[in-house]
Design a protein around this motif. Structure first.
Motif, PDB file in Angstrom:
ATOM      1  N   LEU A 290      20.215  12.598  29.056  1.00 32.41           N
ATOM      2  CA  LEU A 290      20.428  11.179  28.812  1.00 32.41           C
ATOM      3  C   LEU A 290      21.054  10.964  27.434  1.00 32.41           C
ATOM      4  O   LEU A 290      20.990  11.847  26.575  1.00 32.41           O
ATOM      5  N   PRO A 291      21.659   9.808  27.178  1.00 33.19           N
ATOM      6  CA  PRO A 291      22.285   9.564  25.869  1.00 33.19           C
ATOM      7  C   PRO A 291      21.316   9.692  24.707  1.00 33.19           C
ATOM      8  O   PRO A 291      21.714  10.045  23.595  1.00 33.19           O
ATOM      9  N   SER A 292      20.025   9.425  24.929  1.00 27.46           N
ATOM     10  CA  SER A 292      19.025   9.502  23.865  1.00 27.46           C
ATOM     11  C   SER A 292      18.653  10.923  23.506  1.00 27.46           C
ATOM     12  O   SER A 292      17.934  11.154  22.536  1.00 27.46           O
ATOM     13  N   ALA A 306      10.543  10.624  45.744  1.00 24.45           N
ATOM     14  CA  ALA A 306      11.488   9.678  45.165  1.00 24.45           C
ATOM     15  C   ALA A 306      11.168   9.453  43.699  1.00 24.45           C
ATOM     16  O   ALA A 306      11.967   8.862  42.966  1.00 24.45           O
ATOM     17  N   THR A 307      10.004   9.941  43.259  1.00 29.01           N
ATOM     18  CA  THR A 307       9.560   9.707  41.888  1.00 29.01           C
ATOM     19  C   THR A 307      10.392  10.511  40.890  1.00 29.01           C
ATOM     20  O   THR A 307      11.016  11.519  41.245  1.00 29.01           O
ATOM     21  N   CYS A 308      10.382  10.043  39.642  1.00 30.41           N
ATOM     22  CA  CYS A 308      11.193  10.660  38.590  1.00 30.41           C
ATOM     23  C   CYS A 308      10.405  10.685  37.284  1.00 30.41           C
ATOM     24  O   CYS A 308       9.476   9.893  37.092  1.00 30.41           O
ATOM     25  N   GLU A 309      10.798  11.586  36.392  1.00 32.30           N
ATOM     26  CA  GLU A 309      10.163  11.695  35.083  1.00 32.30           C
ATOM     27  C   GLU A 309      11.213  11.945  34.017  1.00 32.30           C
ATOM     28  O   GLU A 309      12.318  12.411  34.310  1.00 32.30           O
ATOM     29  N   VAL A 310      10.847  11.625  32.780  1.00 30.36           N
ATOM     30  CA  VAL A 310      11.752  11.808  31.636  1.00 30.36           C
ATOM     31  C   VAL A 310      11.051  12.675  30.597  1.00 30.36           C
ATOM     32  O   VAL A 310       9.896  12.407  30.229  1.00 30.36           O
ATOM     33  N   TYR A 311      11.751  13.703  30.128  1.00 31.84           N
ATOM     34  CA  TYR A 311      11.214  14.606  29.107  1.00 31.84           C
ATOM     35  C   TYR A 311      11.741  14.213  27.741  1.00 31.84           C
ATOM     36  O   TYR A 311      12.942  13.976  27.555  1.00 31.84           O
ATOM     37  N   LYS A 340      24.552   5.550  32.170  1.00 38.54           N
ATOM     38  CA  LYS A 340      23.788   5.630  33.415  1.00 38.54           C
ATOM     39  C   LYS A 340      23.984   7.000  34.058  1.00 38.54           C
ATOM     40  O   LYS A 340      24.934   7.727  33.731  1.00 38.54           O
ATOM     41  N   VAL A 341      23.072   7.354  34.960  1.00 35.31           N
ATOM     42  CA  VAL A 341      23.135   8.652  35.629  1.00 35.31           C
ATOM     43  C   VAL A 341      23.428   8.428  37.101  1.00 35.31           C
ATOM     44  O   VAL A 341      22.730   7.661  37.780  1.00 35.31           O
ATOM     45  N   LEU A 342      24.475   9.086  37.590  1.00 34.34           N
ATOM     46  CA  LEU A 342      24.844   9.044  39.000  1.00 34.34           C
ATOM     47  C   LEU A 342      24.120  10.176  39.722  1.00 34.34           C
ATOM     48  O   LEU A 342      24.247  11.342  39.342  1.00 34.34           O
ATOM     49  N   VAL A 343      23.343   9.835  40.754  1.00 32.43           N
ATOM     50  CA  VAL A 343      22.610  10.816  41.549  1.00 32.43           C
ATOM     51  C   VAL A 343      23.129  10.749  42.973  1.00 32.43           C
ATOM     52  O   VAL A 343      23.125   9.666  43.591  1.00 32.43           O
ATOM     53  N   TYR A 358      20.847   5.489  37.771  1.00 31.89           N
ATOM     54  CA  TYR A 358      19.665   5.314  36.931  1.00 31.89           C
ATOM     55  C   TYR A 358      20.077   4.713  35.603  1.00 31.89           C
ATOM     56  O   TYR A 358      21.009   5.197  34.950  1.00 31.89           O
ATOM     57  N   ASP A 359      19.371   3.652  35.205  1.00 35.52           N
ATOM     58  CA  ASP A 359      19.622   3.000  33.915  1.00 35.52           C
ATOM     59  C   ASP A 359      18.509   3.401  32.958  1.00 35.52           C
ATOM     60  O   ASP A 359      17.379   2.936  33.092  1.00 35.52           O
ATOM     61  N   PRO A 360      18.776   4.265  31.976  1.00 37.38           N
ATOM     62  CA  PRO A 360      17.709   4.720  31.070  1.00 37.38           C
ATOM     63  C   PRO A 360      17.193   3.623  30.141  1.00 37.38           C
ATOM     64  O   PRO A 360      16.108   3.756  29.574  1.00 37.38           O
ATOM     65  N   VAL A 361      17.934   2.536  29.989  1.00 36.74           N
ATOM     66  CA  VAL A 361      17.477   1.438  29.129  1.00 36.74           C
ATOM     67  C   VAL A 361      16.321   0.694  29.787  1.00 36.74           C
ATOM     68  O   VAL A 361      15.308   0.398  29.152  1.00 36.74           O
TER      69      VAL A 361
END
Length: 542
Positions: A290-292, A306-311, A340-343, A358-361
């Motif tokens: 991600l940009p961050s 369908a769940t997701c996580e961020v490290y 944004k992330v295209l999946v 996905y919008d990380p904001v």
């Protein structure tokens, strides 16, 4: 004339006057609904024979050993797998668990220097009995520490701890009530849908509480209802994002799951886990930077999810984020210039044709244009003009695709471009300094060689300058020199774009270079042809 209507008006007025003197209930003293009740049918498991055997053993000889075997067969993604080498796990990524001497006593959880206590109410007072690595509190009720180990003091050191109840049949509602005492550093909780994250004042998640899931002999998995007491919802999140609550020093969590319609034996599993590891097994998840600087893990898993996580590499923790609209494993992901992330694609038993952003904001997902057809193991490459090249892939029946398409992030649509000269999937795609795209490796309908292809976005055409040996699960890295390094578990190759392609020539005994050594392909001695170089030695022209 005083009528019945006047009488009820008088009673209503008195009720209002009396209620005005009562203080309103504190928001923290009101139970609030949380979680996401859901039900799904699990795909037949690879260990179906061992599952049947475990059920048969439990019915023939009920006891602690057979109860443990059934629990492990029902929740293999949590309770079984490769043992964890705890010496390689950072201490802050583990839980230190002290079990109570009786079922109604306090369990103490310590992680990241913070201590939590957990007490169950209405759970009886059965005494602790340690058996076969588990903590039993009566028949069919025990705790396990998968991947953990016992310390000299009798505590568990583990990434997670699970409460398991093995019930002979379905029917009725199973209720668990945890009363948690929180350390002062914990100021918030986040409801992710499958679990609750307890968060410190810096926004770092420090502990998860996994909601109850009941599974039965037929492969039905059901997550029940969740209620919180001592939590006050903060500002309304964006639709699909986790809900954040302010919490004080105590928090009650009620977990109920309806067992009606489940075929016995039934296993119910809530638990706690460290945020230093993923909340669940994510086999073949989609991974994107991600940009961050954080990392998104989308889908994958045992079901799949369908769940997701961020490290977060700064805190070394995983946090839940919004879920995708549909379940998928093995998707292909790409970060776009807008952050944004295209999946795209993936599989759920068959290949998938949907795509999401996905919008990380906001931590939320939105759908975008569907792919031309279902596919997995394709490639995505961001071109210099801002568009995305999707190349190849497989429909899941073992046959590759030669189709290629262009995605426009501005319109969210796909359009066809020239097809590749060969049907290929599982390949890598590398954007070259020239702006062209190099396709290398992968599967070509059982062939032991695969074409190397280059796509020119300016003319939307392909050329095929050579062949490479068959390789799978490799990586391709653009080097500062402009060369591309291909690395796989079986071969190491370096390709210099624009100078042809060669096949690695092993040593006379057939050995490859030592593991960990890099091989780069460049100009041969005298400038004629291509040469392999290892440790600075010219291995000759190819």
């Amino acid at each position: 004339m005083f009528t019945v209507r006047h009488f009820w008006l008088l009673v209503s007025s008195l009720a209002v006057l009396l209620s005005c003197g009562e203080p309103p209930a504190s928001p923290a003293a009101v139970w609030v609904e949380a979680g996401r009740a859901q039900e799904l049918r699990l795909e037949p498991r690879s260990g179906a024979a061992s599952l049947s055997a475990a059920i048969a053993q439990l019915r023939a000889a009920p006891g602690e050993a057979s109860q443990l075997a059934v629990a492990q067969a029902y929740f293999p993604e949590i309770l079984t797998g490769t043992p964890v080498d705890l010496s390689q796990v950072p201490p802050e990524a583990l839980l230190h668990v002290r079990m109570p001497s009786t079922r109604s006593g306090e369990m103490v959880l310590t992680t990241r220097g913070l201590t939590f206590t957990v007490r169950q109410t209405g759970s009886g007072d059965a005494a602790l009995r340690s058996s076969q690595g588990a903590a039993f509190y009566g028949d069919g009720h025990f705790w396990m520490a998968p991947g953990g180990s016992a310390t000299q003091s009798g505590e568990w050191k583990t990434p997670r701890v699970e409460e398991l109840l093995v019930l002979p049949e379905g029917g009725g509602v199973h209720r668990t009530l945890y009363e948690l005492t929180l350390p002062p550093e914990v100021t918030a909780a986040r409801d992710v849908g499958d679990y609750l994250e307890l968060v410190d004042a810096h926004g770092v998640p420090v502990l998860r509480l996994h909601y109850s899931v009941a599974r039965d002999a037929a492969g039905l998995s059901r997550q029940g209802r969740v209620r919180l007491l001592g939590a006050v919802a903060e500002a309304s999140p964006a639709a699909g994002a986790p809900v954040r609550y302010a919490v004080g020093r105590t928090l009650s969590v009620e977990l109920t799951v309806d067992l009606e319609g489940l075929s016995g034996p039934v296993v119910v599993d809530p638990g706690f886990s460290s945020t230093g590891s993923l909340s669940t097994q994510r086999y073949r998840a989609g991974i994107s930077l991600l940009p961050s600087g954080k990392v998104l893990a989308a889908g994958g898993g045992f079901a799949p999810f369908a769940t997701c996580e961020v490290y977060d590499p700064v805190s070394g923790t995983w946090s839940g984020t919004g879920s995708m609209a549909g379940i998928r494993e093995n998707p292909v992901t790409l970060m776009l210039p807008n952050g944004k992330v295209l999946v795209t694609g993936g599989e759920t038993g068959g290949s998938v044709s949907t795509a999401e952003l996905y919008d990380p904001v906001t931590g939320t997902w939105s759908t975008t244009g569907a792919l031309p057809g279902p596919r997995r193991m394709h490639s995505l490459t961001l071109l210099r003009n801002g568009k995305v090249l999707m190349a190849g892939g497989s429909t899941g029946n073992g046959a590759g695709l030669s189709e290629a398409s262009l995605y426009d992030p501005a319109t969210g649509t796909w359009r066809p471009t020239a097809s590749m000269p060969s049907s290929q999937y599982g390949h890598t795609a590398t954007l070259l300094p020239s702006g062209e795209v190099l396709i290398a490796g992968g599967y070509v309908n059982g062939s032991f060689v695969s074409p190397v292809m280059i796509y020119d976005p300016a003319t939307e055409t392909w050329r095929q300058p050579g062949m490479l040996p068959y390789r799978m699960s490799h990586t391709a890295t653009l080097l500062p020199s402009g060369k591309v390094l291909l690395v796989s578990d079986s071969r190491l190759d370096g390709v210099r774009p624009g100078h042809g392609f060669g096949v690695e020539r092993p040593d006379e005994d057939g050995a490859l270079p030592p593991l960990g050594d890099a091989v780069a392909l460049g100009q041969g001695a005298g400038g004629g042809g291509l040469g392999w170089q290892c440790h600075g030695h010219d291995l000759g022209a190819v």
